[in-house]
Design a protein around this motif. Structure first.
Motif, PDB file in Angstrom:
ATOM      1  N   ILE A 298      -5.096   7.258  -5.663  1.00  0.00           N
ATOM      2  CA  ILE A 298      -4.199   7.191  -4.501  1.00  0.00           C
ATOM      3  C   ILE A 298      -4.572   6.021  -3.591  1.00  0.00           C
ATOM      4  N   HIS A 299      -5.872   5.786  -3.403  1.00  0.00           N
ATOM      5  CA  HIS A 299      -6.303   4.669  -2.551  1.00  0.00           C
ATOM      6  C   HIS A 299      -5.959   3.316  -3.165  1.00  0.00           C
ATOM      7  N   SER A 300      -5.747   3.273  -4.490  1.00  0.00           N
ATOM      8  CA  SER A 300      -5.403   2.012  -5.157  1.00  0.00           C
ATOM      9  C   SER A 300      -3.917   1.689  -5.047  1.00  0.00           C
ATOM     10  N   MET A 301      -3.140   2.616  -4.493  1.00  0.00           N
ATOM     11  CA  MET A 301      -1.706   2.379  -4.307  1.00  0.00           C
ATOM     12  C   MET A 301      -1.443   1.664  -2.993  1.00  0.00           C
ATOM     13  N   THR A 302      -0.311   0.968  -2.919  1.00  0.00           N
ATOM     14  CA  THR A 302       0.098   0.336  -1.666  1.00  0.00           C
ATOM     15  C   THR A 302       0.682   1.402  -0.747  1.00  0.00           C
ATOM     16  N   PRO A 303       0.771   1.136   0.570  1.00  0.00           N
ATOM     17  CA  PRO A 303       1.384   2.113   1.479  1.00  0.00           C
ATOM     18  C   PRO A 303       2.796   2.498   1.058  1.00  0.00           C
ATOM     19  N   ALA A 304       3.562   1.540   0.539  1.00  0.00           N
ATOM     20  CA  ALA A 304       4.930   1.837   0.112  1.00  0.00           C
ATOM     21  C   ALA A 304       4.936   2.793  -1.075  1.00  0.00           C
ATOM     22  N   GLU A 305       3.995   2.616  -1.993  1.00  0.00           N
ATOM     23  CA  GLU A 305       3.917   3.485  -3.170  1.00  0.00           C
ATOM     24  C   GLU A 305       3.480   4.889  -2.790  1.00  0.00           C
ATOM     25  N   ARG A 306       2.584   5.002  -1.820  1.00  0.00           N
ATOM     26  CA  ARG A 306       2.153   6.336  -1.395  1.00  0.00           C
ATOM     27  C   ARG A 306       3.273   7.063  -0.656  1.00  0.00           C
ATOM     28  N   THR A 307       4.103   6.303   0.063  1.00  0.00           N
ATOM     29  CA  THR A 307       5.217   6.905   0.798  1.00  0.00           C
ATOM     30  C   THR A 307       6.336   7.323  -0.143  1.00  0.00           C
ATOM     31  N   ASP A 308       6.636   6.484  -1.141  1.00  0.00           N
ATOM     32  CA  ASP A 308       7.718   6.761  -2.079  1.00  0.00           C
ATOM     33  C   ASP A 308       7.225   6.540  -3.511  1.00  0.00           C
ATOM     34  N   PRO A 309       6.621   7.561  -4.117  1.00  0.00           N
ATOM     35  CA  PRO A 309       6.051   7.391  -5.467  1.00  0.00           C
ATOM     36  C   PRO A 309       7.089   7.113  -6.547  1.00  0.00           C
ATOM     37  N   THR A 310       8.401   7.278  -6.228  1.00  0.00           N
ATOM     38  CA  THR A 310       9.424   7.033  -7.248  1.00  0.00           C
ATOM     39  C   THR A 310       9.503   5.553  -7.632  1.00  0.00           C
ATOM     40  N   ILE A 311       8.948   4.661  -6.807  1.00  0.00           N
ATOM     41  CA  ILE A 311       9.014   3.229  -7.119  1.00  0.00           C
ATOM     42  C   ILE A 311       7.893   2.798  -8.061  1.00  0.00           C
ATOM     43  N   ILE A 312       7.004   3.730  -8.402  1.00  0.00           N
ATOM     44  CA  ILE A 312       5.868   3.374  -9.258  1.00  0.00           C
ATOM     45  C   ILE A 312       6.352   3.276 -10.703  1.00  0.00           C
ATOM     46  N   ASN A 313       6.606   2.035 -11.148  1.00  0.00           N
ATOM     47  CA  ASN A 313       7.056   1.806 -12.509  1.00  0.00           C
ATOM     48  C   ASN A 313       5.872   1.472 -13.415  1.00  0.00           C
ATOM     49  N   GLY A 314       6.162   1.016 -14.635  1.00  0.00           N
ATOM     50  CA  GLY A 314       5.102   0.760 -15.608  1.00  0.00           C
ATOM     51  C   GLY A 314       4.100  -0.280 -15.160  1.00  0.00           C
ATOM     52  N   SER A 315       4.581  -1.400 -14.612  1.00  0.00           N
ATOM     53  CA  SER A 315       3.658  -2.469 -14.197  1.00  0.00           C
ATOM     54  C   SER A 315       2.805  -2.034 -13.010  1.00  0.00           C
ATOM     55  N   ARG A 316       3.408  -1.252 -12.116  1.00  0.00           N
ATOM     56  CA  ARG A 316       2.643  -0.767 -10.963  1.00  0.00           C
ATOM     57  C   ARG A 316       1.566   0.222 -11.422  1.00  0.00           C
ATOM     58  N   ARG A 317       1.894   1.051 -12.382  1.00  0.00           N
ATOM     59  CA  ARG A 317       0.916   2.010 -12.885  1.00  0.00           C
ATOM     60  C   ARG A 317      -0.261   1.288 -13.532  1.00  0.00           C
ATOM     61  N   ALA A 318       0.033   0.219 -14.251  1.00  0.00           N
ATOM     62  CA  ALA A 318      -1.042  -0.553 -14.875  1.00  0.00           C
ATOM     63  C   ALA A 318      -1.950  -1.165 -13.815  1.00  0.00           C
ATOM     64  N   ARG A 319      -1.348  -1.684 -12.727  1.00  0.00           N
ATOM     65  CA  ARG A 319      -2.145  -2.261 -11.640  1.00  0.00           C
ATOM     66  C   ARG A 319      -2.989  -1.209 -10.941  1.00  0.00           C
ATOM     67  N   ILE A 320      -2.399  -0.026 -10.681  1.00  0.00           N
ATOM     68  CA  ILE A 320      -3.121   1.064 -10.002  1.00  0.00           C
ATOM     69  C   ILE A 320      -4.282   1.551 -10.870  1.00  0.00           C
ATOM     70  N   ALA A 321      -4.023   1.681 -12.179  1.00  0.00           N
ATOM     71  CA  ALA A 321      -5.072   2.125 -13.099  1.00  0.00           C
ATOM     72  C   ALA A 321      -6.231   1.145 -13.114  1.00  0.00           C
ATOM     73  N   LYS A 322      -5.924  -0.140 -13.118  1.00  0.00           N
ATOM     74  CA  LYS A 322      -6.977  -1.161 -13.125  1.00  0.00           C
ATOM     75  C   LYS A 322      -7.762  -1.128 -11.821  1.00  0.00           C
ATOM     76  N   GLY A 323      -7.054  -0.957 -10.718  1.00  0.00           N
ATOM     77  CA  GLY A 323      -7.727  -0.936  -9.413  1.00  0.00           C
ATOM     78  C   GLY A 323      -8.601   0.282  -9.203  1.00  0.00           C
ATOM     79  N   SER A 324      -8.249   1.405  -9.828  1.00  0.00           N
ATOM     80  CA  SER A 324      -9.013   2.643  -9.638  1.00  0.00           C
ATOM     81  C   SER A 324     -10.008   2.900 -10.756  1.00  0.00           C
ATOM     82  N   GLY A 325     -10.008   2.011 -11.764  1.00  0.00           N
ATOM     83  CA  GLY A 325     -10.935   2.194 -12.875  1.00  0.00           C
ATOM     84  C   GLY A 325     -10.583   3.361 -13.767  1.00  0.00           C
ATOM     85  N   THR A 326      -9.281   3.688 -13.855  1.00  0.00           N
ATOM     86  CA  THR A 326      -8.828   4.805 -14.685  1.00  0.00           C
ATOM     87  C   THR A 326      -7.828   4.300 -15.720  1.00  0.00           C
TER      88      THR A 326
END
Length: 517
Positions: free
Chosen positions: A384-412
């Motif tokens: 959750i901390h690896s997400m941007t404020p916009a993504e935390r407010t509206d998780p529906t915008i989290i697409n494939g590329s965003r998920r890859a970035r979040i996973a890399k940032g959180s080490g998951t």
């Protein structure tokens, strides 16, 4: 600590299930199992004998009544007798009519008196709104004064320590000076930490008695390590004869010992257990409730303690705001930031295994609770901390590329991010339905469930259009359709299955939660 005892008692009660009444053989077999369970838990033999005698006497005269089967009847009897052994009613601290109230701690070295002094002071400060002061009267043990000062600083409580300790200074004189200091600084409670020894000896008793006479305490609390077993009773009796004490504090209840000390001290000494310490943190300190402890031992949970802990931890104002978000717009205003805040609030209550362990029936899932990895919560927070404020407010915008970035940032892994987002939507839908009073979405028969009202209307309509049957049993038997057994995978007619319920299907969201396709 009481896991082994709980398991043995549960096994003893299982043998009674399904019986119509208690026979002498049933009572004898059950009391034998309970006796073995208590002895294995290191409960003192005189206590075991008295306990078993009371259970046998009550069970022999008890008949199954009030809807209780034999197993429930015996559990009820055992529960009441356990409460009696543990001290009966909860006892509160006696506060002096004219401050300061003086509390003296006594016990063996290594029992945890110094840490417990800080825990008690913090509890009095935050729960009872007192202004406590700690007194360093343990001048024998190396660095005992320094340890109390560190504990006092962590608890936010002043420490009176005029002597450096390590064998220097007179503890009785320190105790006398502490009383003058408390009165001049207007402290409402004085907690005196005294020296312990490796064993019970005359020097220890005399020093403790001299400090007692110098400060005239309102309460003398005997601190005992819950892991020392049978020795706890011997030591407690020695302190009772040499110094005297008014109540008992059990420390290290989070250990893996068998817990017999807790079940023996109150019965043998006639002094109640007043507090329990079950961890290293200053927050790991609770008032000892005999009825709740008996309930835990019998695997019935401790809901009251869980509620009290939640009330201390959760902020009522923020909880109200969260509830308002869940009630509006189908819960769409509830964001991942709110989800994270709620999760962090739950963590403040303590380890999740401890929280779930307070729920009734949790003993059935003991293995799962023991294998639960608390670091999973850390991983969720990292995602959750690896997400941007916009993504935390509206998780529906989290697409494939965003998920890859979040996973890399959180080490998951990407799958971890996807799973979290999906679980969040499911949890939000469920919490929103519950907050608005509509029940849990997708559960048939619950208020607000799709199809529930339609089914009821359909049944009423069918009832209106149905002709009155013939009074002739033969005609009625020949003309009326017989109820059919539900087919495999079909619900019974009472739950919407059968002829009118053949088209019933679980909602998609519930299928997903249950792992179905």
């Amino acid at each position: 600590m009481f896991d082994t005892l709980s398991d043995r008692l549960s096994a003893a009660f299982k043998n009674l299930r399904g019986k119509g009444k208690l026979t002498d053989a049933d009572i004898e077999a059950t009391t034998r199992e309970i006796r073995i369970a208590l002895l294995e838990a290191d409960v003192a033999l005189p206590v075991v004998r008295e306990f078993i005698a009371k259970i046998r006497e009550r069970a022999s005269g008890a008949e199954v009544r009030g809807g209780l089967n034999p197993a429930q009847q015996v559990i009820k009897i055992v529960n009441e007798e356990l409460v009696g052994i543990l001290g009966g009613e909860t006892r509160e601290l006696r506060m002096a009519k004219r401050p300061p109230t003086v509390i003296m701690l006594a016990g063996l070295q290594g029992a945890g008196k110094t840490t417990l002094a800080g825990k008690l002071a913090k509890w009095l400060k935050e729960t009872k709104h007192q202004t406590p002061m700690l007194v360093a009267a343990d001048l024998q043990r190396p660095n005992a004064v320094t340890q109390l000062q560190v504990v006092g600083e962590r608890a936010g409580v002043p420490v009176f320590a005029p002597e450096p300790g390590n064998g220097v200074g007179d503890p009785v004189d320190v105790a006398r000076q502490a009383m003058d200091e408390a009165r001049s600084k207007q402290h409402s409670v004085v907690i005196v930490d005294t020296a312990g020894r490796l064993g019970v000896d005359e020097e220890l008793m005399k020093q403790a008695a001299d400090i007692r006479d110098a400060v005239n305490p309102d309460e003398i609390l005997f601190v005992v390590d819950a892991m020392i077993g049978q020795d706890a009773v011997v030591t407690a009796q020695a302190f009772l004869d040499g110094v005297g004490f008014d109540g008992v504090v059990l420390s290290k209840l989070d250990g893996d010992a068998r817990g017999g000390a807790a079940l023996s001290i109150a019965q043998v000494t006639g002094r109640q257990v007043m507090f329990a310490s079950n961890g290293e943190k200053l927050e790991d300190f609770d008032v000892f409730h005999p009825d709740r402890m008996a309930s835990r031992i019998l695997g019935m949970g401790d809901v009251m303690s869980l509620i009290e802990q939640a009330e201390r931890t959760f902020d009522a104002e923020s909880a109200a705001k969260t509830a308002a978000k869940l009630q509006k717009k189908g819960g769409k205003d509830f964001t991942l930031d709110d989800f994270l805040a709620q999760m962090q609030s739950v963590r403040k209550m303590g380890p999740l295994t401890k929280i779930f362990g307070m729920l009734p029936g949790a003993s059935q899932f003991k293995d799962q609770l023991e294998n639960f990895d608390e670091r999973e919560i850390d991983r969720i927070e990292a995602v959750i901390h690896s997400m941007t404020p916009a993504e935390r407010t509206d998780p529906t915008i989290i697409n494939g590329s965003r998920r890859a970035r979040i996973a890399k940032g959180s080490g998951t892994e990407v799958a971890t991010v996807s799973g979290l987002v999906e679980r969040f939507f499911e949890a939000r839908k469920m919490m929103a339905a519950m907050a608005s009073g509509k029940g849990i979405p997708g559960m048939p028969g619950m208020p607000g469930m799709p199809g529930g009202g339609a089914r009821k209307a359909k049944q009423q309509q069918a009832k209106k259009g149905k002709k009155r049957g013939s009074g002739n049993p033969a005609k009625r038997a020949g003309g009326a359709p017989q109820p059919q057994e539900p087919q495999p995978g079909q619900l019974p007619a009472a739950f919407g299955g059968g002829q009118n319920g053949g088209d019933f299907e679980l909602p998609d969201d519930l299928k997903k939660m249950l792992g179905g396709q």
